[in-house]
Design an enzyme around this catalytic site. Structure first.
Site, short mmCIF file in Angstrom:
data_model
loop_
_atom_site.label_atom_id
_atom_site.label_comp_id
_atom_site.label_asym_id
_atom_site.label_seq_id
_atom_site.Cartn_x
_atom_site.Cartn_y
_atom_site.Cartn_z
N VAL A 271 -0.12 -11.97 7.33
CA VAL A 271 -0.10 -12.36 5.92
C VAL A 271 -0.05 -11.10 5.06
CG1 VAL A 271 -1.20 -14.61 6.05
CG2 VAL A 271 -2.61 -12.58 5.98
N ASN A 273 1.71 -9.03 1.36
CA ASN A 273 2.88 -8.75 0.55
C ASN A 273 4.17 -8.51 1.33
OD1 ASN A 273 3.66 -8.36 -1.97
ND2 ASN A 273 2.41 -6.54 -2.35
N GLU A 295 0.28 -17.42 13.56
CA GLU A 295 -1.14 -17.71 13.38
C GLU A 295 -1.37 -18.50 12.10
OE1 GLU A 295 -3.60 -14.12 14.65
OE2 GLU A 295 -4.03 -14.36 12.53
N ILE A 365 -2.19 0.42 9.28
CA ILE A 365 -2.81 1.40 8.38
C ILE A 365 -2.16 2.76 8.57
CG2 ILE A 365 -4.97 2.70 8.02
CD1 ILE A 365 -6.42 -0.01 8.20
N ASN A 385 -10.30 -4.62 8.10
CA ASN A 385 -10.43 -6.05 8.36
C ASN A 385 -10.76 -6.30 9.83
OD1 ASN A 385 -9.63 -6.59 5.67
ND2 ASN A 385 -7.49 -6.42 6.27
N1 COA Z 1 -5.39 5.16 4.69
C1 COA Z 1 -6.23 4.63 3.80
N2 COA Z 1 -6.05 3.42 3.23
C2 COA Z 1 -4.94 2.76 3.56
C3 COA Z 1 -4.00 3.26 4.47
C4 COA Z 1 -4.26 4.52 5.05
N3 COA Z 1 -3.44 5.07 5.91
N4 COA Z 1 -3.01 2.37 4.59
C5 COA Z 1 -3.32 1.32 3.81
N5 COA Z 1 -4.48 1.57 3.19
C6 COA Z 1 -5.15 0.68 2.25
C7 COA Z 1 -4.27 0.38 1.06
O1 COA Z 1 -4.36 1.40 0.10
C8 COA Z 1 -4.87 -0.92 0.58
O2 COA Z 1 -6.09 -0.62 -0.08
P1 COA Z 1 -6.59 -1.45 -1.34
O3 COA Z 1 -6.86 -2.83 -0.81
O4 COA Z 1 -7.81 -0.73 -1.77
O5 COA Z 1 -5.45 -1.40 -2.31
C9 COA Z 1 -5.23 -1.63 1.89
O6 COA Z 1 -5.34 -0.58 2.87
C10 COA Z 1 -4.19 -2.65 2.34
O7 COA Z 1 -2.97 -2.01 2.48
P2 COA Z 1 -1.56 -2.64 2.03
O8 COA Z 1 -0.55 -1.53 2.03
O9 COA Z 1 -1.73 -3.42 0.77
O10 COA Z 1 -1.12 -3.57 3.24
P3 COA Z 1 -1.58 -4.98 3.80
O11 COA Z 1 -2.23 -5.84 2.77
O12 COA Z 1 -0.40 -5.48 4.51
O13 COA Z 1 -2.71 -4.58 4.86
C11 COA Z 1 -3.53 -3.98 7.02
C12 COA Z 1 -2.46 -3.72 5.94
C13 COA Z 1 -3.22 -3.11 8.20
C14 COA Z 1 -4.90 -3.63 6.46
C15 COA Z 1 -3.46 -5.50 7.37
O14 COA Z 1 -2.15 -5.82 7.77
C16 COA Z 1 -4.42 -5.85 8.49
O15 COA Z 1 -5.60 -6.09 8.27
N6 COA Z 1 -3.92 -5.86 9.76
C17 COA Z 1 -4.70 -6.15 10.94
C18 COA Z 1 -4.76 -7.61 11.25
C19 COA Z 1 -3.41 -8.21 11.41
O16 COA Z 1 -2.42 -7.56 11.74
N7 COA Z 1 -3.34 -9.51 11.18
C20 COA Z 1 -2.13 -10.28 11.31
C21 COA Z 1 -2.07 -10.84 12.68
S1 COA Z 1 -1.54 -12.46 12.70
#
Ligand code: COA
Length: 503
Positions: A271, A273, A295, A365, A385
Site C-alpha cells: 500500500v 503512494n 495482501e 527504506i 513499520n
Molecule cells: N531513511 C530515513 N527515512 C526514510 C528513508 C530512509 N532511507 N526512506 C524513507 N524514509 C521515510 C520517509 O521520509 C517517510 O517518512 P515520513 O513518514 O516521516 O514522511 C517514510 O519513511 C515513508 O517513506 P515513503 O517514501 O513515503 O514510502 P512508503 O510510504 O511507501 O513507505 C516503507 C516505505 C518501506 C516504510 C513501507 O513500504 C513499508 O513499511 N514497507 C514494509 C512492509 C511492506 O512492504 N508491506 C507491503 C507488503 S504487502
C-alpha cells in the site's frame, strides 16, 4: 442473512454486554489476539475500553499490561489507545502507528516483526506461548453461530482456534453484503501432516464462507457501529508517476521478450503512494483481465476491477479511502464475485506465491549497491513499520520489484547506500530495484555487475559519483573481489547523517 439483528444465535445474544464490561473480563498480563489488518476489520470498542481500564489502574498505582497479536496494522483506537497508556508489553506481527512506533523505539514495548504468512504457524507451534483471549470483529453471527467475517480476515481463524476465550464485536457498519466474499480454509496443518494447498488460480475458492467458533468459548458479544480507519491516499506525485512509468515500460519489455504473458502474472502490491501510482498506470495501460494475488485491496485495485483491467483480486483485507469505501459499498454486487478475502496464511502463502508466479511490488527504506534491501529500520536501529508481507511475496514470487524515491528527507538521505544498515531482503531475493531515476534489472547479474547497474540506474545524481567512487575504491582495495567493500567506510553515510543531518 436478513432482518435487523446481526446476532441471530440465541446463545450468543445472551452474552451481549458493553465494551467496558467485556474489557473487565481480560485478565492483567493476558495475551490477546485481535482482528485487524491494515486498518480494516479491527475491534473498535473493546481495545479503547481496555485502554481506559489500564489508565485507571495505572493512576491507582497498579499498572496492567497485555500482549497484543493482530493480523497487521490496526488504527489509533487499538494500537494508539493501548500504546498511549503504556499498556502493551509485547506487540506482533506488524504495526504502523506513530505512538506504538515511539514506544518501540524508546524501548518501552517489545516488538516481534514476523513474516505475515508465518504468524499462524508460530502460534500453532507454540513458539509464542499461550493465547488467552481473542477479540474479533465480525459483520454478523448466523443462527447456528457461524460468523460472517468483516473487512479483513488476517489471523482471525487462528486466534479463535487458539484462544481460551473469545470476545466478539459485531459491527453494523460493515456491509452485510460482504457475506460470501470470504474464503476461510480449514485444511491447514502442522508438519509433517501438511497437504498441498489446491489453489491454482487467484480466483479459486478452497474454503468456507464463514468463520467457526465454539460457542462456549465466547464470553462476550459487543455491538458496535463504527467505520474502519480509512485514510485518503495522496494523489500520485511526479516521483511516484515516474517510478510507475519505469515499471510499466519494464512490463511491456518483458511481454515483448516473451518472459511475461500478455496478461502479466498475478500482481501483488504494497500500500502507499507509489504502489497506488503503479496501479493507476496499469489501469491506464493496455492491460485487460489481469489478476491480483495480494495482501490488501486498495483504491487502485478497486478502480482496476471497475474498468476490467483486473478480473479478480485475492487478498486478506481492504484498505480503502473514504471515497473508495463508498464506491465499494454502493456497488458491492458488482465487486462481490471479483474479490476473495482469505486468511493471511493463505493470501501470503509461499507455496501459492511460487506456484502462481506472483509479481511482487513493494516499497523500501534503503537498498545497497549489491541489491540488499532494508524495508524496516531507519538508520539501522529505529523500527518504521515492519516487514509485513513483503518477504512472503518477494522471496517466493516470480519477480520481486522494490521501489523508492532515490532520496528521502528533502534530499538529505540517499536511498542507495554502500551497505544497508539492516537487511530484510537479501540480494538473493531482490530482482528489480526502481527509483524515479530508472530501473535496475538485477536478474542474472553477479555482485559487481549489480553494483554498476544499481548506481547507474537508480542513484540520485547528487550521490551517484560518491557511490561509484566508493565502489571503485573498494575494488582497488585489494580485499575480496566478489563483493568489494571498505568495511571501515561502509556505514559512514549513515554516521554522517546522524552527526551532520546529511549523508
Ligand atoms: N531513511 C530515513 N527515512 C526514510 C528513508 C530512509 N532511507 N526512506 C524513507 N524514509 C521515510 C520517509 O521520509 C517517510 O517518512 P515520513 O513518514 O516521516 O514522511 C517514510 O519513511 C515513508 O517513506 P515513503 O517514501 O513515503 O514510502 P512508503 O510510504 O511507501 O513507505 C516503507 C516505505 C518501506 C516504510 C513501507 O513500504 C513499508 O513499511 N514497507 C514494509 C512492509 C511492506 O512492504 N508491506 C507491503 C507488503 S504487502
Amino acid at each position: 442473512m436478513s432482518g435487523t439483528s446481526r446476532i441471530l444465535n440465541s446463545q450468543l445474544s445472551q452474552r451481549i454486554m458493553s465494551a467496558e464490561q467485556a474489557a473487565e473480563l481480560i485478565p492483567p498480563g493476558a495475551t490477546i489476539g485481535m482482528s485487524g489488518f491494515t486498518g480494516a476489520g479491527y475491534p473498535k470498542a473493546v481495545p479503547k475500553a481496555l485502554a481506559e481500564r489500564i489508565r485507571r489502574l495505572r493512576d491507582a498505582g497498579s499498572p496492567m499490561r497485555v500482549n497484543i497479536w493482530t493480523g497487521a496494522s490496526t488504527a489509533p483506537e487499538l494500537d494508539g489507545a493501548l500504546a498511549e497508556v503504556d499498556g502493551i508489553n509485547m506487540r506482533l506481527p506488524f504495526q504502523s502507528d506513530a505512538v506504538c512506533r515511539k514506544q518501540i523505539n524508546e524501548g518501552q514495548m517489545q516488538y516481534l516483526d514476523i513474516h505475515l504468512s508465518e504468524v499462524s504457524q508460530y502460534a500453532w507451534s507454540g513458539f509464542l506461548g499461550k493465547l488467552d483471549v481473542a477479540v474479533i470483529e465480525v459483520a454478523a453471527v448466523l443462527e447456528d453461530g457461524r460468523l460472517i467475517p468483516s473487512s479483513s480476515i488476517g489471523n482471525n481463524k487462528t486466534w479463535i482456534e487458539q484462544a481460551d476465550k473469545v470476545i466478539l464485536e459485531v459491527n453494523d457498519k460493515q456491509s452485510l453484503k460482504m457475506e460470501g466474499m470470504h474464503d476461510v480454509y480449514y485444511g491447514t496443518a502442522l508438519p509433517p501432516n501438511r497437504k498441498p494447498i489446491l489453489l491454482t488460480e487467484p480466483s479459486d475458492r478452497i474454503g468456507e464462507r464463514y468463520l467457526h467458533c465454539p460457542l462456549d468459548k465466547v464470553i462476550a458479544v459487543v455491538e458496535t457501529s463504527s467505520s474502519d480507519r480509512n485514510s485518503a491516499f495522496t494523489p500520485p506525485d511526479e516521483t511516484s508517476a515516474l517510478i510507475a512509468d519505469h515499471i510499466l515500460d519494464f512490463f511491456a519489455h518483458e511481454v515483448k521478450k516473451g518472459r511475461l504473458p500478455a496478461q502479466l502474472l498475478p500482481i501483488q502490491s504494497g500500500v502507499g503512494n507509489i504502489a497506488n501510482a503503479v496501479l493507476e498506470g496499469l489501469n491506464n495501460g493496455p492491460y485487460k483481465n489481469l489478476s491480483a494475488f495480494t495482501e490488501v485491496i486498495q483504491d487502485g485495485m478497486l478502480k482496476m476491477l471497475k474498468s476490467g483491467t483486473l478480473k479478480v483480486a485475492s487478498a486478506t483485507a481492504f484498505s480503502l479511502s473514504p471515497d473508495a469505501l463508498d464506491e465499494f459499498n454502493n456497488n458491492i454486487d458488482f465487486y462481490k464475485d471479483k474479490i476473495i478475502l482469505r486468511q493471511q496464511d493463505i493470501s501470503n502463502h509461499p507455496e501459492l506465491a511460487r506456484r502462481l508466479g506472483v509479481i511482487a511490488m513493494n516499497g523500501l527504506i534503503e537498498a545497497d549497491i549489491y541489491g540488499n534491501v532494508n524495508s524496516t529500520h531507519i538508520m539501522g536501529t529505529r523500527m518504521m513499520n515492519g516487514i509485513g508481507g513483503s518477504g512472503d511475496f518477494a522471496r517466493n514470487g516470480y519477480l520481486s520489484i522494490f521501489m523508492t524515491p532515490s532520496t528521502a528527507k528533502q534530499g538529505a538521505i540517499s536511498s542507495i547506500v554502500p551497505m544497508v544498515s539492516h537487511v530484510d531482503h537479501t540480494e538473493h531475493d531482490v530482482k528489480i530495484i526502481v527509483t524515479e531515476r530508472g530501473l535496475a534489472d538485477l536478474r542474472g547479474l553477479a555482485p559487481k555487475q549489480r553494483a554498476k547497474c544499481i548506481i547507474e540506474n537508480c542513484a540520485h545524481p547528487e550521490f551517484k559519483d560518491r557511490l561509484m567512487d566508493y565502489y571503485e575504491r573498494a575494488c582497488a582495495s585489494g580485499r575480496g573481489m566478489h563483493t568489494p567493500h571498505l568495511l571501515e567506510e561502509a556505514f559512514s553515510w549513515h554516521v554522517n547523517f546522524e552527526q551532520h543531518g546529511r549523508m
